[in-house]
Scaffold this motif. Structure first.
Motif, PDB file in Angstrom:
ATOM      1  N   LEU A  22       0.819  -1.213   0.000  1.00  0.00           N
ATOM      2  CA  LEU A  22       0.000   0.000   0.000  1.00  0.00           C
ATOM      3  C   LEU A  22       0.855   1.267   0.000  1.00  0.00           C
ATOM      4  O   LEU A  22       0.352   2.349  -0.307  1.00  0.00           O
ATOM      5  CB  LEU A  22      -0.930   0.005   1.216  1.00  0.00           C
ATOM      6  CG  LEU A  22      -1.939  -1.139   1.286  1.00  0.00           C
ATOM      7  CD1 LEU A  22      -2.758  -1.051   2.567  1.00  0.00           C
ATOM      8  CD2 LEU A  22      -2.862  -1.124   0.071  1.00  0.00           C
ATOM      9  N   GLY A  23       2.123   1.128   0.362  1.00  0.00           N
ATOM     10  CA  GLY A  23       3.023   2.273   0.334  1.00  0.00           C
ATOM     11  C   GLY A  23       3.955   2.264  -0.854  1.00  0.00           C
ATOM     12  O   GLY A  23       4.863   3.097  -0.943  1.00  0.00           O
TER      13      GLY A  23
ATOM     14  N   LYS B  70       0.527   3.988  -4.326  1.00  0.00           N
ATOM     15  CA  LYS B  70       0.261   5.365  -3.893  1.00  0.00           C
ATOM     16  C   LYS B  70       0.385   6.344  -5.059  1.00  0.00           C
ATOM     17  O   LYS B  70      -0.283   7.385  -5.080  1.00  0.00           O
ATOM     18  CB  LYS B  70       1.199   5.763  -2.758  1.00  0.00           C
ATOM     19  CG  LYS B  70       2.659   5.828  -3.080  1.00  0.00           C
ATOM     20  CD  LYS B  70       3.463   6.249  -1.856  1.00  0.00           C
ATOM     21  CE  LYS B  70       4.960   6.347  -2.173  1.00  0.00           C
ATOM     22  NZ  LYS B  70       5.552   5.013  -2.391  1.00  0.00           N
TER      23      LYS B  70
ATOM     24  N   VAL C  97      -6.342   6.870   8.496  1.00  0.00           N
ATOM     25  CA  VAL C  97      -5.226   7.252   7.625  1.00  0.00           C
ATOM     26  C   VAL C  97      -3.916   7.279   8.408  1.00  0.00           C
ATOM     27  O   VAL C  97      -2.879   6.793   7.939  1.00  0.00           O
ATOM     28  CB  VAL C  97      -5.494   8.618   6.970  1.00  0.00           C
ATOM     29  CG1 VAL C  97      -4.274   9.108   6.212  1.00  0.00           C
ATOM     30  CG2 VAL C  97      -6.690   8.515   6.024  1.00  0.00           C
TER      31      VAL C  97
ATOM     32  N   LEU D  15      -2.804   3.738   8.955  1.00  0.00           N
ATOM     33  CA  LEU D  15      -2.267   3.157   7.726  1.00  0.00           C
ATOM     34  C   LEU D  15      -0.834   3.605   7.481  1.00  0.00           C
ATOM     35  O   LEU D  15       0.044   2.788   7.162  1.00  0.00           O
ATOM     36  CB  LEU D  15      -3.154   3.557   6.545  1.00  0.00           C
ATOM     37  CG  LEU D  15      -2.651   3.138   5.158  1.00  0.00           C
ATOM     38  CD1 LEU D  15      -2.556   1.626   5.061  1.00  0.00           C
ATOM     39  CD2 LEU D  15      -3.548   3.702   4.061  1.00  0.00           C
ATOM     40  N   VAL D  16      -0.579   4.897   7.639  1.00  0.00           N
ATOM     41  CA  VAL D  16       0.779   5.415   7.427  1.00  0.00           C
ATOM     42  C   VAL D  16       1.756   4.798   8.421  1.00  0.00           C
ATOM     43  O   VAL D  16       2.880   4.411   8.063  1.00  0.00           O
ATOM     44  CB  VAL D  16       0.776   6.954   7.543  1.00  0.00           C
ATOM     45  CG1 VAL D  16       2.206   7.510   7.536  1.00  0.00           C
ATOM     46  CG2 VAL D  16      -0.034   7.574   6.407  1.00  0.00           C
TER      47      VAL D  16
ATOM     48  N   TYR E 128      -1.022   9.954   1.294  1.00  0.00           N
ATOM     49  CA  TYR E 128      -2.279   9.727   2.001  1.00  0.00           C
ATOM     50  C   TYR E 128      -2.668  10.931   2.853  1.00  0.00           C
ATOM     51  O   TYR E 128      -3.859  11.203   3.058  1.00  0.00           O
ATOM     52  CB  TYR E 128      -2.185   8.464   2.847  1.00  0.00           C
ATOM     53  CG  TYR E 128      -2.050   7.215   1.993  1.00  0.00           C
ATOM     54  CD1 TYR E 128      -3.011   6.905   1.041  1.00  0.00           C
ATOM     55  CD2 TYR E 128      -0.948   6.371   2.116  1.00  0.00           C
ATOM     56  CE1 TYR E 128      -2.887   5.779   0.240  1.00  0.00           C
ATOM     57  CE2 TYR E 128      -0.819   5.236   1.316  1.00  0.00           C
ATOM     58  CZ  TYR E 128      -1.787   4.948   0.388  1.00  0.00           C
ATOM     59  OH  TYR E 128      -1.662   3.841  -0.406  1.00  0.00           O
TER      60      TYR E 128
ATOM     61  N   ALA F  52      -2.843   6.203  -6.729  1.00  0.00           N
ATOM     62  CA  ALA F  52      -3.834   6.903  -5.913  1.00  0.00           C
ATOM     63  C   ALA F  52      -3.807   8.402  -6.204  1.00  0.00           C
ATOM     64  O   ALA F  52      -4.863   9.050  -6.306  1.00  0.00           O
ATOM     65  CB  ALA F  52      -3.575   6.642  -4.432  1.00  0.00           C
TER      66      ALA F  52
ATOM     67  N   SER G 285       4.061   7.552   1.691  1.00  0.00           N
ATOM     68  CA  SER G 285       2.725   7.305   2.239  1.00  0.00           C
ATOM     69  C   SER G 285       2.264   8.461   3.113  1.00  0.00           C
ATOM     70  O   SER G 285       1.079   8.819   3.109  1.00  0.00           O
ATOM     71  CB  SER G 285       2.716   5.994   3.024  1.00  0.00           C
ATOM     72  OG  SER G 285       3.604   6.042   4.123  1.00  0.00           O
TER      73      SER G 285
ATOM     74  N   LEU H 243      -4.150  13.449   0.251  1.00  0.00           N
ATOM     75  CA  LEU H 243      -5.481  12.985  -0.165  1.00  0.00           C
ATOM     76  C   LEU H 243      -6.509  13.207   0.938  1.00  0.00           C
ATOM     77  O   LEU H 243      -7.657  13.587   0.676  1.00  0.00           O
ATOM     78  CB  LEU H 243      -5.426  11.503  -0.542  1.00  0.00           C
ATOM     79  CG  LEU H 243      -4.736  11.164  -1.863  1.00  0.00           C
ATOM     80  CD1 LEU H 243      -4.553   9.656  -2.002  1.00  0.00           C
ATOM     81  CD2 LEU H 243      -5.526  11.706  -3.047  1.00  0.00           C
ATOM     82  N   LEU H 244      -6.099  12.987   2.174  1.00  0.00           N
ATOM     83  CA  LEU H 244      -7.001  13.225   3.308  1.00  0.00           C
ATOM     84  C   LEU H 244      -7.381  14.695   3.391  1.00  0.00           C
ATOM     85  O   LEU H 244      -8.568  15.034   3.546  1.00  0.00           O
ATOM     86  CB  LEU H 244      -6.327  12.780   4.602  1.00  0.00           C
ATOM     87  CG  LEU H 244      -7.089  13.071   5.901  1.00  0.00           C
ATOM     88  CD1 LEU H 244      -8.382  12.270   5.946  1.00  0.00           C
ATOM     89  CD2 LEU H 244      -6.222  12.761   7.114  1.00  0.00           C
TER      90      LEU H 244
END
Length: 504
Positions: free
Chosen positions: A90-91, A95, A190, A193-194, A167, A98, A163, A170-171
């Motif tokens: 995910l990182g 990304k 979030v 996740l980071v 992220y 994303a 990340s 995006l947040l």
């Protein structure tokens, strides 16, 4: 006659000054707070960099001690290792996609300022990571049982840095679209996740603790700088200064919401669900019947002759170059590609047409395809063609072809949605893709010796029956047809009114 004045409606100069001064004070306080946070993060990163460069003893011992102990534990737990690999992915390159998808959504919704912010934030993270790694030149950890490998140098962690920035940005951009009661939970999710992405790099033994801390600090500094620059941009336009919990542009909330104007996804959801379930059972029965006949009772028929001749012909005409081509062509129908294309298309549909129904249509198509394929493959249990296989250890049987069925379902569904919702010339590209992509995947699967022609017939049957059923039940383009009819009526009304004015 004396005219009275309403002193309550007209504040005096002192009051007006206070009213005008308040936003400026808020802006100054928030700006100074942001600057202090950025400076602190930058100083902390600089200190950590110096400690790494000079091999500060306690930090050196912490880095290597944690690397060795975590590696010893993780290497003995394969299930935990798979979870860690998923989190660390995910990182990775995900990304970048994303950010690209977020920018595309913002451009479709015509929020250019926010799109520019995402691009700048993402590009900065992309440049900072390799540049500082090259300057520091720190080697990656060496552990007893390597469970992962990563290219390049170690300090700072690119996954942690990227990340945090991606992220985080995006947040900040999409937070106005989140209901207020859910915002704390989303922010916490979030942040978690980071944190997990950074920890996963330590657990895999590809980064030291100080690498991950440096990535977070540098990410916080860069995100703070871009945030401060964006706020200055807003101030120049005379816009108010929002709190961070409101996102970057609270006034963009209506444009950022996925489907703010849709009334109902389905008018009778329970009836639709029952119809879909009954249809799924009937489609599975049809697949099972045809699969059993084609696999075990079709001797002496044209289908049996094709099932034997086609795989042999492809096997006899293999070359090293075509082997490589078929490998990548086959990838166009694997699970990862199908899922990626589905997610991208759903996001763009939601951004462009602001309706959940076509997304529900595509989602049910792909879930049904997967479950029908797995169920019928397990029930029929057909062997692969009797030729050398270029793909080994596949977990499923030959009938029907999962690659071909998934490709057919995906691109046929995309074409059905696009063709009904736009009059632009490019909509015909969806038809081209619905024809070309299955042909490419089918050819590659035959070439690699993985399927018979009747497996293709099973995939065609699955697609026609399942997509047709869902199209009738869900009516994914009903709202689009109503909108077009409304536009036509409005156009006719305008024409009638113009004609009446001319006649008069």
């Amino acid at each position: 006659m004396t005219v009275g004045t309403d002193t309550g409606a007209q504040p005096d100069a002192k009051e007006r000054g206070g009213i005008l001064q308040r936003p400026l004070e808020h802006f100054t306080a928030r700006s100074l707070g942001g600057l202090v946070a950025v400076v602190v993060a930058g100083i902390a990163f600089g200190v950590l960099l110096a400690l790494v460069r000079f091999k500060f003893g306690p930090l050196y011992d912490l880095d290597h001690g944690v690397a060795d102990s975590v590696n010893g534990y993780v290497s003995d737990h394969e299930g935990l290792l798979n979870v860690i690999r998923f989190v660390t992915d995910l990182g990775g390159p995900l990304k970048v996609w994303a950010v690209v998808l977020g920018v595309a959504v913002l451009l479709i919704r015509r929020r250019i300022r926010l799109a520019v912010y995402l691009v700048i934030a993402g590009l900065g993270a992309l440049v900072l990571d390799p540049t500082i790694k090259l300057l520091v030149g720190r080697l990656r950890p060496v552990v007893d049982v390597p469970v992962a490998h990563a290219p390049g140098n170690s300090f700072p962690s690119g996954h942690a840095l990227g990340s945090f920035v991606v992220y985080g940005s995006l947040l900040l951009v999409f937070l106005p679209a989140v209901p207020r009661r859910w915002r704390p939970a989303v922010i916490a999710a979030v942040g978690t996740l980071v944190a997990l992405i950074g920890v996963s790099r330590i657990a895999l033994g590809v980064h030291f603790v100080s690498d991950v801390l440096a990535g977070w600090l540098l990410g916080a500094a860069w995100l703070g700088i871009t945030l401060y620059a964006f706020r200055l941009w807003r101030r120049e336009d005379g816009r108010p200064e929002p709190a961070l919990t409101e996102g970057l542009e609270p006034e963009a909330a209506q444009d950022l919401k996925p489907a703010p104007t849709e009334r109902a996804v389905l008018h009778h959801p329970w009836v639709g669900l029952a119809e879909v379930l009954v249809g799924w059972v009937l489609v599975l029965g049809a697949l099972f019947g045809f699969g059993m006949w084609a696999s075990y009772h079709a001797d002496g028929t044209v289908i049996a002759a094709l099932d034997d001749a086609v795989p042999r012909w492809f096997a006899e005409h293999r070359t090293p170059m075509l082997d490589g081509w078929s490998h990548w062509a086959s990838k166009a129908g694997d699970t990862h590609t199908i899922l990626a294309v589905s997610l991208v298309f759903c996001t763009l549909v939601l951004a462009r047409w602001r309706q959940w129904r076509p997304i529900l249509f595509l989602t049910l198509v792909m879930i049904g395809e997967l479950t029908l394929f797995l169920s019928s493959a397990a029930a029929v249990n057909r062997p692969r063609p009797d030729v050398p296989h270029l793909d080994q250890n596949l977990p499923t049987a030959a009938f029907p072809s999962g690659h071909i069925a998934a490709t057919l379902c995906l691109w046929t569904t995309i074409a059905l949605i696009v063709m009904a919702r736009t009059d632009s010339w490019w909509r015909w590209l969806s038809i081209v893709a619905a024809v070309v992509m299955p042909v490419i995947v089918t050819t590659s699967r035959f070439y690699r010796g993985m399927h018979h022609p009747s497996d293709l017939m099973g995939a065609l049957m699955l697609t026609a029956l399942w997509v047709g059923l869902l199209f009738v039940v869900l009516r994914p383009n009903a709202e689009a047809v109503k909108a077009d009819a409304g536009d036509d009526l409005q156009h006719q009304d305008r024409g009638v009114r113009r004609f009446a004015r001319r006649s008069a």
